[in-house]
Design an enzyme around this catalytic site. Structure first.
Site, mmCIF file in Angstrom:
data_model
loop_
_atom_site.group_PDB
_atom_site.id
_atom_site.type_symbol
_atom_site.label_atom_id
_atom_site.label_comp_id
_atom_site.label_asym_id
_atom_site.label_seq_id
_atom_site.Cartn_x
_atom_site.Cartn_y
_atom_site.Cartn_z
ATOM 1 N N GLY A 27 -19.810 38.919 -37.110
ATOM 2 C CA GLY A 27 -20.879 39.199 -38.076
ATOM 3 C C GLY A 27 -20.699 38.543 -39.425
ATOM 4 C CB SER A 28 -17.968 38.381 -41.925
ATOM 5 O OG SER A 28 -16.908 38.178 -41.025
ATOM 6 C CB CYS A 61 -14.935 43.318 -40.128
ATOM 7 S SG CYS A 61 -15.142 43.253 -38.346
ATOM 8 N N GLY A 62 -18.189 42.113 -39.750
ATOM 9 C CA GLY A 62 -19.533 42.497 -39.321
ATOM 10 C C GLY A 62 -19.542 43.343 -38.065
ATOM 11 C CG HIS A 63 -16.518 43.544 -34.658
ATOM 12 N ND1 HIS A 63 -15.473 42.956 -35.334
ATOM 13 C CD2 HIS A 63 -15.976 44.606 -34.007
ATOM 14 C CE1 HIS A 63 -14.356 43.624 -35.093
ATOM 15 N NE2 HIS A 63 -14.623 44.625 -34.282
#
Ligand SMILES: O=C(O)[C@H]1NCC[C@@H]1O
Length: 390
Positions: free
Chosen positions: A293-294, A85-87
């Protein structure tokens, strides 16, 4: 915290003990099989909501023990446990620099700061591997190093790769949506890419919808019904399985999300070479408020594989929320290097890249949640969908 409006509820205490020593993926499996009521309690109503997201800090993982990461994390959502998870990574970078409680972050003192760039590096062990996070820092009025909310956090991804380019999928009659039928079509063409988890990427136009995401103009209900049908088909379609099968790690072999992308660009900030807008449906039809993000990682890897993006080129990815705020909150990304995926014997099994993603997260508050004896919602939580549709 929130990142472009997408929440990260960071669990700092109270999560049940997990077996140690164990790998992070084993901890993920144990959390799912033994303690899922805690996830449901924190993510779903009445303590959370359908689109809540969470991060459970794991102080002990195999890569923390070996010195490759400072801390581990399990990501949670309305359906289970994500692998990347990017965020939340952007939010965690700030949070971890600001956290001086050794019970929460025992390796805080091992963080290394760069006085010239005024950044501090945090290596986070996510289920997909180690992500290197660079957090802008400053001294506060008491001389304490704190994360600087006015500059972007960035992270460098694990190797990302396109697993299916221009894949045409036949849609069975029972799963066709009105906008596809209106065009007399029976199939859609989409891409599949891995950015720590698998994304199916499809343009709004290909689904039968006009462009308009970038201007916030889209029939969200109709698009949502369409994506529900499409994802249900993709996860059942045997022919599609090969595109979401990870060449090394079976735990990653699932379709996390359908990302709808728009040909309209959205706001191109200074310093970026271009921009795109997308709307991400993930887990059990959760909608990401952030640019995901991902998936930004997956989209850059896909664009590189298609030959339309070069190393070093900077591209900004928007969600409908960042566009609604005049472009604030877009994630800007660049490919840093080619990085192949290798198996246990060191053989290259996929050609990939690493991607640097930049974004900003903010604190929203802190909470303590309780579950009293006799509270029927305590262990299962609920969503309005679950109580009206079963
Ligand atoms: O930024 C991301 O990568 C995530 N946001 C919610 C869904 C994805 O895991």
């Amino acid at each position: 915290m929130h990142t472009t409006g997408e929440p990260t509820r960071i669990v700092i205490a109270g999560f049940p003990a997990l077996s140690t020593p164990s790998t992070l993926l084993e901890q993920r499996a144990e959390a799912r099989s033994q303690h899922d009521h805690i996830r449901k309690r924190l993510m779903l109503e009445p303590r959370g909501h359908y689109d809540m997201y969470g991060a459970v800090l794991r102080q002990d993982t195999e890569l923390v023990r070996s010195g490759q990461a400072h801390i581990g994390v399990l990501f949670t959502h309305n359906q289970g446990y994500s692998t990347m998870c990017g965020h939340a990574t952007i939010a965690l970078g700030r949070f971890l620099v600001d956290t001086h409680d050794p019970a929460v972050f025992p390796k805080r003192e091992e963080l290394v700061s760069d006085p010239v760039r005024q950044t501090t590096r945090v290596d986070i062990h996510a289920p997909c591997g180690v992500v290197n996070v660079s957090v802008p820092t400053r001294q506060n009025e008491r001389g304490v190093l704190v994360a600087d909310s006015e500059r972007d956090v960035s992270f460098i991804s694990t190797p990302a790769f396109a697993s299916g380019i221009r894949v045409t999928v036949s849609i069975p009659e029972a799963r066709r949506w009105p906008e596809l039928v209106a065009q007399g079509r029976r199939s859609v063409t989409l891409d599949v890419s891995f950015g720590g988890t698998f994304y199916a990427l499809v343009s709004a136009r290909e689904l039968g919808f006009p462009t308009g995401l970038a201007r916030g103009r889209m029939d969200l209900d109709a698009l949502s019904r369409c994506v529900t049908l499409l994802k249900a088909h993709l996860v059942e379609d045997e022919g599609f399985r090969k595109y979401i099968t990870h060449p090394v790690t079976p735990d990653y072999s699932f379709l996390y999300s359908v990302m709808v992308v728009d040909e309209e660009v959205g706001v191109v900030p200074a310093g970026a070479d271009g921009a795109e807008t997308g709307l991400c449906f993930f887990a059990d039809h959760q909608i990401d408020r952030s640019p995901t993000g991902s998936c930004v990682v997956a989209r850059m890897a896909l664009a590189y594989a298609k030959g339309i993006r070069k190393i070093g080129e900077r591209w900004t990815y928007h969600s409908v929320v960042s566009n609604a705020f005049g472009g604030e909150g877009g994630f800007t990304a660049s490919i840093t290097e080619e990085a192949d995926v290798t198996d246990a014997q060191g053989r290259v099994v996929a050609k990939g890249v690493r991607v640097c993603v930049e974004g900003r997260a903010f604190y929203t508050g802190s909470s303590t949640f309780v579950a009293e004896t006799g509270d029927a919602t305590a262990d299962s939580g609920f969503t309005m969908q679950s109580v009206t549709q079963g």
